[in-house]
Design a protein around this motif. Structure first.
Motif, PDB file in Angstrom:
ATOM      1  N   ASN A 104      14.865   4.616   2.504  1.00 55.35           N
ATOM      2  CA  ASN A 104      14.867   3.787   3.700  1.00 55.35           C
ATOM      3  C   ASN A 104      14.173   4.529   4.843  1.00 55.35           C
ATOM      4  OD1 ASN A 104      16.060   3.097   6.412  1.00 55.35           O
ATOM      5  ND2 ASN A 104      16.820   1.386   5.193  1.00 55.35           N
ATOM      6  N   ARG A 105      14.476   5.795   4.990  1.00 55.66           N
ATOM      7  CA  ARG A 105      13.887   6.593   6.076  1.00 55.66           C
ATOM      8  C   ARG A 105      12.369   6.657   5.960  1.00 55.66           C
ATOM      9  NH1 ARG A 105      16.397  12.319   7.095  1.00 55.66           N
ATOM     10  NH2 ARG A 105      18.074  10.941   7.729  1.00 55.66           N
ATOM     11  N   VAL A 106      11.872   6.871   4.762  1.00 58.26           N
ATOM     12  CA  VAL A 106      10.419   6.930   4.551  1.00 58.26           C
ATOM     13  C   VAL A 106       9.785   5.581   4.861  1.00 58.26           C
ATOM     14  CG1 VAL A 106       8.627   7.119   2.773  1.00 58.26           C
ATOM     15  CG2 VAL A 106      10.438   8.830   2.907  1.00 58.26           C
ATOM     16  N   ALA A 107      10.382   4.511   4.363  1.00 58.62           N
ATOM     17  CA  ALA A 107       9.829   3.173   4.613  1.00 58.62           C
ATOM     18  C   ALA A 107       9.791   2.873   6.096  1.00 58.62           C
ATOM     19  CB  ALA A 107      10.649   2.117   3.869  1.00 58.62           C
ATOM     20  N   THR A 112       0.830  -1.199   0.000  1.00 57.41           N
ATOM     21  CA  THR A 112       0.000   0.000   0.000  1.00 57.41           C
ATOM     22  C   THR A 112       0.864   1.249   0.000  1.00 57.41           C
ATOM     23  OG1 THR A 112      -1.716  -1.178   1.195  1.00 57.41           O
ATOM     24  CG2 THR A 112      -1.854   1.197   1.212  1.00 57.41           C
ATOM     25  N   LEU A 113       1.970   1.202   0.724  1.00 61.02           N
ATOM     26  CA  LEU A 113       2.886   2.345   0.755  1.00 61.02           C
ATOM     27  C   LEU A 113       3.368   2.675  -0.656  1.00 61.02           C
ATOM     28  CD1 LEU A 113       4.756   4.449   2.031  1.00 61.02           C
ATOM     29  CD2 LEU A 113       6.354   2.596   2.548  1.00 61.02           C
ATOM     30  N   LEU A 114       3.710   1.664  -1.430  1.00 63.27           N
ATOM     31  CA  LEU A 114       4.226   1.903  -2.778  1.00 63.27           C
ATOM     32  C   LEU A 114       3.152   2.446  -3.710  1.00 63.27           C
ATOM     33  CD1 LEU A 114       6.535  -1.200  -3.202  1.00 63.27           C
ATOM     34  CD2 LEU A 114       7.179   1.155  -2.626  1.00 63.27           C
ATOM     35  N   LEU A 115       1.907   2.156  -3.450  1.00 66.41           N
ATOM     36  CA  LEU A 115       0.839   2.739  -4.261  1.00 66.41           C
ATOM     37  C   LEU A 115       0.674   4.219  -3.944  1.00 66.41           C
ATOM     38  CD1 LEU A 115      -1.814  -0.110  -4.122  1.00 66.41           C
ATOM     39  CD2 LEU A 115      -0.265   0.466  -6.003  1.00 66.41           C
ATOM     40  N   ARG A 116       0.877   4.587  -2.681  1.00 69.35           N
ATOM     41  CA  ARG A 116       0.780   5.993  -2.283  1.00 69.35           C
ATOM     42  C   ARG A 116       2.038   6.772  -2.635  1.00 69.35           C
ATOM     43  NH1 ARG A 116       0.890   6.584   3.121  1.00 69.35           N
ATOM     44  NH2 ARG A 116       1.202   4.393   3.553  1.00 69.35           N
ATOM     45  N   GLY A 145      24.039   7.130  -4.447  1.00 69.57           N
ATOM     46  CA  GLY A 145      25.090   6.141  -4.288  1.00 69.57           C
ATOM     47  C   GLY A 145      24.844   5.365  -3.011  1.00 69.57           C
ATOM     48  N   ALA A 146      25.843   5.347  -2.143  1.00 69.53           N
ATOM     49  CA  ALA A 146      25.705   4.631  -0.876  1.00 69.53           C
ATOM     50  C   ALA A 146      24.800   5.386   0.092  1.00 69.53           C
ATOM     51  CB  ALA A 146      27.081   4.416  -0.250  1.00 69.53           C
ATOM     52  N   ARG A 147      24.724   6.693  -0.066  1.00 66.94           N
ATOM     53  CA  ARG A 147      23.862   7.510   0.793  1.00 66.94           C
ATOM     54  C   ARG A 147      22.712   8.073  -0.050  1.00 66.94           C
ATOM     55  NH1 ARG A 147      26.933  11.619   4.375  1.00 66.94           N
ATOM     56  NH2 ARG A 147      27.019  10.259   6.186  1.00 66.94           N
ATOM     57  N   ASN A 148      21.644   8.395   0.628  1.00 63.20           N
ATOM     58  CA  ASN A 148      20.490   9.026  -0.032  1.00 63.20           C
ATOM     59  C   ASN A 148      19.942   8.207  -1.191  1.00 63.20           C
ATOM     60  OD1 ASN A 148      20.775  11.292   1.702  1.00 63.20           O
ATOM     61  ND2 ASN A 148      22.367  12.079   0.360  1.00 63.20           N
ATOM     62  N   ARG A 149      19.952   6.900  -1.032  1.00 58.46           N
ATOM     63  CA  ARG A 149      19.426   6.039  -2.098  1.00 58.46           C
ATOM     64  C   ARG A 149      17.908   6.100  -2.118  1.00 58.46           C
ATOM     65  NH1 ARG A 149      22.011   0.336  -1.186  1.00 58.46           N
ATOM     66  NH2 ARG A 149      21.594   0.918   0.962  1.00 58.46           N
ATOM     67  N   ARG A 150      17.370   5.958  -3.312  1.00 58.88           N
ATOM     68  CA  ARG A 150      15.918   5.898  -3.516  1.00 58.88           C
ATOM     69  C   ARG A 150      15.627   4.653  -4.334  1.00 58.88           C
ATOM     70  NH1 ARG A 150      17.498  10.823  -5.345  1.00 58.88           N
ATOM     71  NH2 ARG A 150      17.018  10.221  -7.459  1.00 58.88           N
ATOM     72  N   TRP A 151      14.435   4.112  -4.113  1.00 57.55           N
ATOM     73  CA  TRP A 151      13.987   2.951  -4.878  1.00 57.55           C
ATOM     74  C   TRP A 151      12.634   3.273  -5.466  1.00 57.55           C
ATOM     75  CZ3 TRP A 151      16.589   2.741  -0.335  1.00 57.55           C
ATOM     76  CH2 TRP A 151      17.780   2.029  -0.334  1.00 57.55           C
ATOM     77  N   ALA A 152      12.401   2.768  -6.669  1.00 61.00           N
ATOM     78  CA  ALA A 152      11.159   3.060  -7.379  1.00 61.00           C
ATOM     79  C   ALA A 152      10.408   1.779  -7.705  1.00 61.00           C
ATOM     80  CB  ALA A 152      11.457   3.809  -8.674  1.00 61.00           C
ATOM     81  N   ALA A 153       9.093   1.864  -7.567  1.00 63.87           N
ATOM     82  CA  ALA A 153       8.201   0.797  -8.021  1.00 63.87           C
ATOM     83  C   ALA A 153       7.800   1.181  -9.443  1.00 63.87           C
ATOM     84  CB  ALA A 153       6.995   0.688  -7.103  1.00 63.87           C
TER      85      ALA A 153
END
Length: 71
Positions: free
Chosen positions: A12-15, A2-6, A45-53
């Protein structure tokens, strides 16, 4: 999921904050979703990484395109 839909792009911090889990637990979940092909790294890179659905982002783009055609 549900989080990924929103919010289809997460950190990591948001999750961790949204799911009420530790940063370590959030990263373990992210890593599982990456392994399953649900998330891909979207920057940083190693910091401030983001992941996308990407499938969610593609669906939103398609919806926006249809809305423009109908408007």
């Amino acid at each position: 999921m549900t989080l990924l839909l929103r919010q289809p792009v997460i950190t990591n911090r948001v999750a961790a904050a949204e799911l009420g889990v530790s940063s370590v637990a959030a990263q373990a979940g992210i890593d599982r979703l990456v392994a399953a092909g649900v998330l891909t790294q979207a920057g940083g890179g190693a910091r401030n990484r983001r992941w996308a659905a990407q499938e969610v982002l593609d669906a939103l783009d398609a919806f926006g395109a249809r809305a423009l055609r109908q408007g």
